[in-house]
Design a protein around this motif. Structure first.
Motif, PDB file in Angstrom:
ATOM      1  N   GLN A   1      -7.543  -4.681  -0.569  1.00  0.00           N
ATOM      2  CA  GLN A   1      -7.899  -4.672   0.977  1.00  0.00           C
ATOM      3  C   GLN A   1      -8.451  -3.166   1.204  1.00  0.00           C
ATOM      4  OE1 GLN A   1      -4.492  -5.289   3.466  1.00  0.00           O
ATOM      5  NE2 GLN A   1      -5.620  -5.019   5.217  1.00  0.00           N
ATOM      6  N   PRO A   2      -9.820  -3.039   1.210  1.00  0.00           N
ATOM      7  CA  PRO A   2     -10.268  -1.795   1.689  1.00  0.00           C
ATOM      8  C   PRO A   2     -10.191  -1.599   3.027  1.00  0.00           C
ATOM      9  CG  PRO A   2     -11.922  -2.923   1.247  1.00  0.00           C
ATOM     10  CD  PRO A   2     -10.944  -3.991   0.876  1.00  0.00           C
ATOM     11  N   ILE A   3     -10.718  -0.354   3.660  1.00  0.00           N
ATOM     12  CA  ILE A   3     -10.863  -0.232   5.025  1.00  0.00           C
ATOM     13  C   ILE A   3     -12.394   0.147   5.186  1.00  0.00           C
ATOM     14  CG2 ILE A   3     -10.145   2.232   5.017  1.00  0.00           C
ATOM     15  CD1 ILE A   3      -8.460   1.522   7.790  1.00  0.00           C
ATOM     16  N   PHE A   4     -12.819  -0.163   6.525  1.00  0.00           N
ATOM     17  CA  PHE A   4     -14.134  -0.049   6.970  1.00  0.00           C
ATOM     18  C   PHE A   4     -15.056  -0.199   5.612  1.00  0.00           C
ATOM     19  CE2 PHE A   4     -11.755   3.923   8.679  1.00  0.00           C
ATOM     20  CZ  PHE A   4     -11.351   3.285   9.960  1.00  0.00           C
TER      21      PHE A   4
ATOM     22  N   GLY B   1       0.892  -1.243   0.137  1.00  0.00           N
ATOM     23  CA  GLY B   1      -0.015   0.130  -0.045  1.00  0.00           C
ATOM     24  C   GLY B   1       0.822   1.132   0.157  1.00  0.00           C
ATOM     25  N   ALA B   2       0.361   2.260  -0.303  1.00  0.00           N
ATOM     26  CA  ALA B   2       1.128   3.667  -0.338  1.00  0.00           C
ATOM     27  C   ALA B   2       1.302   4.257   0.952  1.00  0.00           C
ATOM     28  CB  ALA B   2       0.281   4.428  -1.237  1.00  0.00           C
ATOM     29  N   SER B   3       0.254   3.831   1.943  1.00  0.00           N
ATOM     30  CA  SER B   3       0.303   4.772   3.145  1.00  0.00           C
ATOM     31  C   SER B   3      -0.188   6.127   2.756  1.00  0.00           C
ATOM     32  CB  SER B   3       1.685   4.695   3.921  1.00  0.00           C
ATOM     33  OG  SER B   3       1.534   5.379   5.387  1.00  0.00           O
ATOM     34  N   GLY B   4       0.588   6.996   3.532  1.00  0.00           N
ATOM     35  CA  GLY B   4      -0.083   8.240   3.176  1.00  0.00           C
ATOM     36  C   GLY B   4       1.374   9.274   3.394  1.00  0.00           C
ATOM     37  N   PRO B   5       1.190  10.945   2.995  1.00  0.00           N
ATOM     38  CA  PRO B   5       2.219  11.786   3.040  1.00  0.00           C
ATOM     39  C   PRO B   5       2.818  11.971   4.706  1.00  0.00           C
ATOM     40  CG  PRO B   5       0.473  12.550   1.553  1.00  0.00           C
ATOM     41  CD  PRO B   5      -0.045  11.370   2.485  1.00  0.00           C
ATOM     42  N   GLN B   6       1.886  11.863   5.586  1.00  0.00           N
ATOM     43  CA  GLN B   6       2.380  11.891   6.744  1.00  0.00           C
ATOM     44  C   GLN B   6       3.514  11.123   7.329  1.00  0.00           C
ATOM     45  OE1 GLN B   6      -1.048  12.235   9.332  1.00  0.00           O
ATOM     46  NE2 GLN B   6      -0.761  14.561   9.660  1.00  0.00           N
TER      47      GLN B   6
ATOM     48  N   LEU C   1      -4.849 -14.429 -12.956  1.00  0.00           N
ATOM     49  CA  LEU C   1      -4.985 -14.003 -11.562  1.00  0.00           C
ATOM     50  C   LEU C   1      -5.923 -14.927 -10.609  1.00  0.00           C
ATOM     51  CD1 LEU C   1      -4.256 -10.357 -12.144  1.00  0.00           C
ATOM     52  CD2 LEU C   1      -2.606 -11.884 -10.906  1.00  0.00           C
ATOM     53  N   GLY C   2      -6.933 -15.102 -11.368  1.00  0.00           N
ATOM     54  CA  GLY C   2      -8.085 -15.834 -10.621  1.00  0.00           C
ATOM     55  C   GLY C   2      -9.099 -14.690 -10.312  1.00  0.00           C
ATOM     56  N   GLU C   3     -10.158 -15.025  -9.594  1.00  0.00           N
ATOM     57  CA  GLU C   3     -11.194 -14.092  -8.823  1.00  0.00           C
ATOM     58  C   GLU C   3     -10.428 -13.214  -7.945  1.00  0.00           C
ATOM     59  OE1 GLU C   3     -14.386 -13.450  -9.870  1.00  0.00           O
ATOM     60  OE2 GLU C   3     -13.741 -14.879 -11.654  1.00  0.00           O
ATOM     61  N   LEU C   4     -10.784 -12.008  -7.916  1.00  0.00           N
ATOM     62  CA  LEU C   4     -10.514 -10.889  -6.958  1.00  0.00           C
ATOM     63  C   LEU C   4     -10.596 -11.500  -5.490  1.00  0.00           C
ATOM     64  CD1 LEU C   4      -8.558  -8.347  -6.640  1.00  0.00           C
ATOM     65  CD2 LEU C   4     -10.800  -7.281  -6.558  1.00  0.00           C
ATOM     66  N   ASP C   5      -9.737 -11.498  -4.585  1.00  0.00           N
ATOM     67  CA  ASP C   5     -10.153 -11.792  -3.278  1.00  0.00           C
ATOM     68  C   ASP C   5     -10.235 -10.319  -2.506  1.00  0.00           C
ATOM     69  OD1 ASP C   5      -9.962 -12.811  -0.642  1.00  0.00           O
ATOM     70  OD2 ASP C   5      -7.994 -13.592  -0.683  1.00  0.00           O
ATOM     71  N   VAL C   6     -11.378 -10.257  -2.115  1.00  0.00           N
ATOM     72  CA  VAL C   6     -11.774  -8.979  -1.214  1.00  0.00           C
ATOM     73  C   VAL C   6     -11.733  -9.217   0.251  1.00  0.00           C
ATOM     74  CG1 VAL C   6     -13.414  -7.315  -1.035  1.00  0.00           C
ATOM     75  CG2 VAL C   6     -13.407  -8.113  -3.365  1.00  0.00           C
TER      76      VAL C   6
ATOM     77  N   LEU D   1      -3.353  -5.432  -2.720  1.00  0.00           N
ATOM     78  CA  LEU D   1      -3.172  -4.073  -2.630  1.00  0.00           C
ATOM     79  C   LEU D   1      -4.292  -3.498  -1.699  1.00  0.00           C
ATOM     80  CD1 LEU D   1      -2.607  -2.719  -6.088  1.00  0.00           C
ATOM     81  CD2 LEU D   1      -0.830  -3.419  -4.390  1.00  0.00           C
ATOM     82  N   ALA D   2      -3.757  -2.566  -0.622  1.00  0.00           N
ATOM     83  CA  ALA D   2      -4.496  -1.822   0.025  1.00  0.00           C
ATOM     84  C   ALA D   2      -5.014  -0.497  -0.736  1.00  0.00           C
ATOM     85  CB  ALA D   2      -3.992  -1.603   1.411  1.00  0.00           C
ATOM     86  N   ALA D   3      -6.084  -0.254  -0.825  1.00  0.00           N
ATOM     87  CA  ALA D   3      -6.436   1.022  -1.800  1.00  0.00           C
ATOM     88  C   ALA D   3      -7.930   1.317  -1.425  1.00  0.00           C
ATOM     89  CB  ALA D   3      -6.368   0.208  -3.213  1.00  0.00           C
TER      90      ALA D   3
END
Length: 346
Positions: A187-190, A92-97, A215-220, A168-170
C-alpha cells in the motif's frame, strides 16, 4: 481491479458504516479502517464485521510499534474470526512524530521489525509453538531478561485461516522491496501511475526476485480520490489539505517520507514550499501550493470517459485494488460514484 474505500478516523463513524453497508450492496470489495492517533481500529473493524456480510475488512494500518508481534497476530486472527475470514492485516511503521510523540516508544529499525513481526504472525496463525530468535524480538523472553518462566506457547483457538493476508504500507526503497518480498500486498500513498515505475520499480523488482511463489502475485493498493461527472474538477480542491498535511506536516524537515515522495515525483520546489508554509502555520497557503497536476494524476476525477482512461493508466502501472475516496457529498452520491466505477471497470 478491486474497489475499496476507507473509513474516516476524524468522526462520523456511524454515518460512515451506514455508507459502507450501501457500498457493499453496489459491489464494494474491501474497506479500510485507519489507526493514526485516533480511536483504535480494532473496535471499529469488529463493529463493521457485525454490520456487513461480504465486504473485506482491512486495518489501514496497524502501527508495528504499538502492539507486541503476538498480540498483532492474535488481533488479526480474532478479526478474521468475527468476520468469517474477511480480514486483511494492514501494517506500517507510521513515523517518529506519532510513535515517539504519542506512544512514547522508540522509532527504530522499521524494516527489520516488520520482517520479524510477519514471521511471528505466521507462526501464531499456524498454531505453532512460537519460538523466535531475532535481532528485535526474542520469544520466549530469555531467562536473563525476565523471570525465566516463559515457555513456548501456541494460540489456543483455531484460526479461520492459517494465512491471513498481510499488506504493508511502504514508501522507501527498502520497505517497498520488503513488501514485494514477504507480503501479500503493498500500500503506497499518492500513487502516480505515470511515475510509479520510476520511483518504485527497482525496489519492487528486487523484492519480487526473492518472493515465495506461494504468496501469489503482489496486490498493489492505490488510493485515488473519486468523482465522476462533467462538473467535478473543483472537488479536487477538497483533497489539497490532505496533500498539504502529509507533504508539509507529517514529519520534520529532512524526516518526512511523504515530502520525499513528492520530490521523487519531480516536485522538489513545490514540496519545499508546501513544507515551509505548513510548518510556519500557514496551512491554507500550503494547501493552495499543492500542484494541480499532482492532484489530477493521483485521482479519478472527471467525466466518465476520462476516468475510464485513468483506470487504464492505473492498471497499466500495476494497481490491483483501488481504495477510493468518493468526494461528492451525500451518501447517495458516494454510492452512485462507486457503482459507476464498478460499471467502468466492467
Amino acid at each position: 481491479m478491486r474497489i475499496g474505500t476507507g473509513v474516516s478516523y476524524s468522526g462520523g463513524f456511524a454515518e460512515s458504516v451506514a455508507d459502507i453497508v450501501e457500498l457493499e450492496r453496489v459491489g464494494l470489495d474491501i474497506v479500510f479502517v485507519p489507526e493514526a492517533y485516533s480511536f483504535d481500529a480494532v473496535s471499529q473493524l469488529g463493529y463493521l464485521a457485525a454490520k456487513t456480510e461480504r465486504v473485506g475488512l482491512m486495518s489501514g494500518i496497524f502501527q508495528i510499534y504499538t502492539r507486541t508481534p503476538s498480540l498483532t497476530a492474535m488481533t488479526a486472527a480474532g478479526l478474521d474470526f468475527v468476520s468469517d475470514g474477511r480480514f486483511t492485516l494492514g501494517l506500517g511503521a507510521s513515523g517518529p512524530q506519532v510513535i515517539e510523540g504519542f506512544h512514547g516508544v522508540k522509532y527504530d529499525a522499521p524494516i527489520g521489525r516488520t520482517r520479524e513481526i510477519i514471521e511471528i504472525c505466521r507462526q501464531v496463525w499456524k498454531r505453532e509453538r512460537v519460538v523466535h530468535e531475532g535481532k528485535h524480538y526474542t520469544i520466549p523472553l530469555p531467562a536473563d531478561q525476565g523471570t525465566g518462566l516463559g515457555k513456548p506457547l501456541k494460540l489456543i483457538n483455531h484460526p479461520v485461516r492459517e494465512r491471513i493476508p498481510v499488506v504493508l504500507a511502504a514508501l522507501g526503497p527498502k520497505n517497498v522491496a520488503l513488501a514485494a518480498e514477504v507480503a501479500e500486498g503493498w500500500q503506497p500513498i499518492f500513487f502516480h501511475p505515470e511515475k510509479a515505475a520510476d520511483v518504485w520499480g527497482a525496489s519492487l523488482a528486487e523484492g519480487r526476485a526473492k518472493r515465495d511463489p506461494r504468496l501469489g502475485e503482489l496486490d498493489v493498493f492505490a488510493a485515488p480520490p473519486l468523482a465522476i461527472g462533467d462538473d467535478v474538477e473543483g472537488l479536487l480542491d477538497w483533497v489539497r489539505p490532505v496533500f498539504a498535511l502529509y507533504i508539509g506536516g507529517m514529519g520534520a524537515r529532512g524526516k518526512n517520507f511523504y515530502n520525499t515522495l513528492a520530490c521523487n515525483y519531480g516536485y522538489e520546489a513545490e514540496a519545499k514550499q508546501i513544507q515551509d508554509l505548513y510548518l510556519d502555520g500557514k496551512k491554507e497557503e500550503a494547501a493552495a501550493a499543492v500542484p494541480a497536476e499532482l492532484l489530477r494524476a493521483t485521482s479519478l476525477v472527471g467525466p466518465a470517459g476520462y476516468v475510464k482512461e485513468r483506470l487504464a493508466a492505473f492498471k497499466e502501472a500495476g494497481a490491483t485494488t483501488l481504495a477510493v475516496n468518493p468526494l461528492q457529498p451525500g451518501r447517495e452520491a458516494r454510492v452512485a460514484a462507486v457503482a459507476k466505477l464498478k460499471e467502468l471497470l466492467g
